[in-house]
Design a protein around this motif. Structure first.
Motif, short mmCIF file in Angstrom:
data_model
loop_
_atom_site.label_atom_id
_atom_site.label_comp_id
_atom_site.label_asym_id
_atom_site.label_seq_id
_atom_site.Cartn_x
_atom_site.Cartn_y
_atom_site.Cartn_z
N GLY A 43 0.84 -1.20 0.00
CA GLY A 43 0.00 0.00 0.00
C GLY A 43 0.87 1.25 0.00
O GLY A 43 2.08 1.18 -0.16
N ARG A 45 1.65 5.55 -1.08
CA ARG A 45 1.74 6.37 -2.29
C ARG A 45 2.68 5.75 -3.32
O ARG A 45 2.40 5.71 -4.51
CB ARG A 45 2.24 7.78 -1.92
CG ARG A 45 1.22 8.59 -1.12
CD ARG A 45 1.89 9.75 -0.41
NE ARG A 45 2.87 9.25 0.57
CZ ARG A 45 3.72 10.03 1.23
NH1 ARG A 45 3.75 11.33 0.99
NH2 ARG A 45 4.56 9.52 2.11
N ASN A 46 3.83 5.26 -2.87
CA ASN A 46 4.78 4.68 -3.83
C ASN A 46 4.23 3.38 -4.42
O ASN A 46 4.33 3.14 -5.63
CB ASN A 46 6.13 4.41 -3.17
CG ASN A 46 6.89 5.70 -2.80
OD1 ASN A 46 7.88 5.66 -2.15
ND2 ASN A 46 6.40 6.85 -3.22
N ASP A 74 0.42 -6.16 3.49
CA ASP A 74 -0.31 -5.73 4.69
C ASP A 74 -1.64 -5.13 4.28
O ASP A 74 -1.91 -4.91 3.09
CB ASP A 74 0.52 -4.75 5.52
CG ASP A 74 0.59 -3.36 4.90
OD1 ASP A 74 0.69 -2.39 5.66
OD2 ASP A 74 0.54 -3.25 3.66
N ARG A 76 -4.95 -2.49 5.96
CA ARG A 76 -5.56 -1.76 7.08
C ARG A 76 -6.83 -2.52 7.45
O ARG A 76 -7.63 -2.87 6.57
CB ARG A 76 -5.90 -0.35 6.63
CG ARG A 76 -4.65 0.53 6.33
CD ARG A 76 -4.22 0.40 4.87
NE ARG A 76 -3.09 1.23 4.53
CZ ARG A 76 -3.17 2.49 4.08
NH1 ARG A 76 -4.35 3.07 3.99
NH2 ARG A 76 -2.09 3.19 3.78
N ASN A 86 -5.89 -1.07 1.37
CA ASN A 86 -4.90 -1.15 0.30
C ASN A 86 -5.49 -1.80 -0.94
O ASN A 86 -5.20 -1.38 -2.07
CB ASN A 86 -3.66 -1.94 0.78
CG ASN A 86 -2.83 -1.14 1.77
OD1 ASN A 86 -2.83 0.09 1.74
ND2 ASN A 86 -2.15 -1.81 2.68
N GLY A 151 6.55 -0.62 0.30
CA GLY A 151 6.83 0.79 0.48
C GLY A 151 7.61 0.94 1.78
O GLY A 151 7.50 0.10 2.68
N HIS A 157 9.45 1.75 8.63
CA HIS A 157 8.54 0.59 8.62
C HIS A 157 8.35 0.08 7.20
O HIS A 157 8.45 0.83 6.23
CB HIS A 157 7.19 0.91 9.29
CG HIS A 157 6.22 1.67 8.44
ND1 HIS A 157 6.02 3.03 8.56
CD2 HIS A 157 5.37 1.26 7.48
CE1 HIS A 157 5.08 3.42 7.71
NE2 HIS A 157 4.69 2.37 7.04
N ALA A 159 5.56 -2.85 5.16
CA ALA A 159 4.26 -3.49 5.40
C ALA A 159 3.67 -2.81 6.62
O ALA A 159 3.65 -1.57 6.69
CB ALA A 159 4.40 -5.00 5.54
N LYS A 183 0.98 4.54 12.31
CA LYS A 183 0.41 5.08 11.07
C LYS A 183 -1.05 4.65 11.02
O LYS A 183 -1.34 3.46 11.04
CB LYS A 183 1.16 4.55 9.84
CG LYS A 183 0.52 5.02 8.53
CD LYS A 183 1.29 4.55 7.30
CE LYS A 183 0.64 5.08 6.02
NZ LYS A 183 1.35 4.61 4.80
N ARG A 188 -4.17 -3.40 12.00
CA ARG A 188 -3.76 -3.83 10.67
C ARG A 188 -3.48 -5.33 10.67
O ARG A 188 -3.47 -5.98 11.71
CB ARG A 188 -2.48 -3.08 10.25
CG ARG A 188 -2.70 -1.59 10.01
CD ARG A 188 -1.41 -0.77 10.12
NE ARG A 188 -1.58 0.57 9.55
CZ ARG A 188 -1.19 0.91 8.34
NH1 ARG A 188 -0.58 0.04 7.57
NH2 ARG A 188 -1.37 2.14 7.87
N LYS A 211 11.72 10.21 2.82
CA LYS A 211 12.25 8.84 2.99
C LYS A 211 13.76 8.82 3.07
O LYS A 211 14.37 7.75 3.25
CB LYS A 211 11.80 7.97 1.81
CG LYS A 211 10.31 7.95 1.57
CD LYS A 211 9.54 7.52 2.81
CE LYS A 211 8.06 7.64 2.63
NZ LYS A 211 7.50 6.64 1.73
O1 LIG Z 1 -0.57 0.09 4.63
C1 LIG Z 1 0.35 0.89 4.40
O2 LIG Z 1 0.34 2.06 4.77
C2 LIG Z 1 1.52 0.46 3.57
O3 LIG Z 1 1.57 -0.82 3.24
C3 LIG Z 1 2.77 0.99 4.18
O4 LIG Z 1 3.71 0.01 4.51
C4 LIG Z 1 3.34 1.93 3.15
O5 LIG Z 1 3.88 1.17 2.07
C5 LIG Z 1 4.41 2.80 3.75
O6 LIG Z 1 3.85 3.47 4.86
C6 LIG Z 1 4.90 3.83 2.72
O7 LIG Z 1 3.80 4.60 2.35
P1 LIG Z 1 4.02 5.86 1.36
O8 LIG Z 1 4.56 5.26 0.08
O9 LIG Z 1 2.65 6.47 1.20
O10 LIG Z 1 5.00 6.77 2.02
#
Ligand SMILES: O=C(O)[C@H](O)[C@@H](O)[C@H](O)[C@H](O)COP(=O)(O)O
Length: 260
Positions: A43, A45-46, A74, A76, A86, A151, A157, A159, A183, A188, A211
């Protein structure tokens, strides 16, 4: 464990496009050699940026979407269809526009599903689903994922494995519930490091100035409990895909520029 390979791209858009192209090639090769491919989505943004770039990629349909197994690293733990899930975001970014075989798409349970609000029971059920898909040749009770994407959070962190929380310390189970995640949302479900490390390749996605510190910490030999991204590595390859901003605190000797 081979050291991580780093590839740095000019900016996050190019990183997403290049990572999507890389994923297409990896999936096409796996399908050519084994008849199917198995990928774990992430999940954020990336992760969603990569899926959106894949949806727009000219070579996108070189992938045989009907022979692609999709899992999640992972999720939510919120109701089905919640925009925070996600899988909801992945569907919007890509999945709803390609002809996947629904039997091969494995979202993690929602909080209004068969396990109700019991995230630990939902995690256990996903572990059983993974174990059923594992083959005798597999290195853990999970399928041999061709690519497991992660990500990277600004606190390192990956997952839903957050620094110092119980889930990152798990050494036996492949999937666990997470409570009190820093977060949001706080509850989760996540793959654990043993499950992540069963993947053939682990790709870590890190773009953006926010990052840079996390990448520097994770790649400087930090411990996995303090920096979970440091413990995320694949059986045959660990690849960090960054943009220049996220790489800005890394020693220059760690990577050649991938794009001017
Ligand atoms: O459920 C989630 O939020 C993601 O799986 C989490 O692991 C995400 O990949 C990182 O927090 C980076 O998120 P960004 O790419 O938005 O910074």
């Amino acid at each position: 464990m081979s050291p991580p390979q780093l590839v740095v791209h000019r900016d996050k858009e190019l990183m997403a496009q290049a990572a999507a192209a890389r994923l297409i090639t990896k999936v096409v090769d796996a399908q050519a050699s084994r008849g199917y491919a198995s990928v774990v989505l992430t999940g954020g943004r990336n992760g969603n940026g990569l899926l959106a770039a894949l949806a727009a990629a000219p070579a996108r349909d070189a992938i045989d979407w009907g022979r692609l197994d999709l899992w999640w690293g992972d999720e939510r733990f919120v109701p089905e269809g919640d925009p925070e899930r996600n899988v909801t975001q992945a569907r919007e970014a890509l999945l709803d526009s390609v002809p996947l075989d629904p039997k091969r798409v494995h979202p993690m349970p929602a909080s209004d599903g068969p396990y109700g609000k019991d995230a630990d029971a939902a995690a256990e059920a996903y572990a059983v689903e993974l174990a059923k898909a594992a083959g005798p040749e597999n290195h853990a009770p999970v399928p041999s994922f061709d690519v497991l994407m992660l990500g990277v959070g600004p606190d390192t962190h990956v997952a839903s494995l957050f620094p110092e929380l119980p889930a990152v310390r798990e050494t036996e189970r492949t999937v666990v519930g997470v409570h009190g995640a820093p977060k949001p949302p706080p509850t989760r479900i996540t793959l654990t490091l043993p499950a992540i490390r069963a993947a053939r390749e682990v790709w870590l996605l890190a773009a953006g100035e926010d990052k840079a510190n996390a990448a520097a910490i994770a790649l400087s030999g930090a411990g996995e409990v303090q920096a979970p991204a440091a413990g995320a590595y694949g059986r045959s390859r660990t690849l960090w895909l960054l943009d220049a901003a996220a790489a800005s605190q890394l020693p220059r000797s760690l990577y050649p520029p991938a794009s001017p």
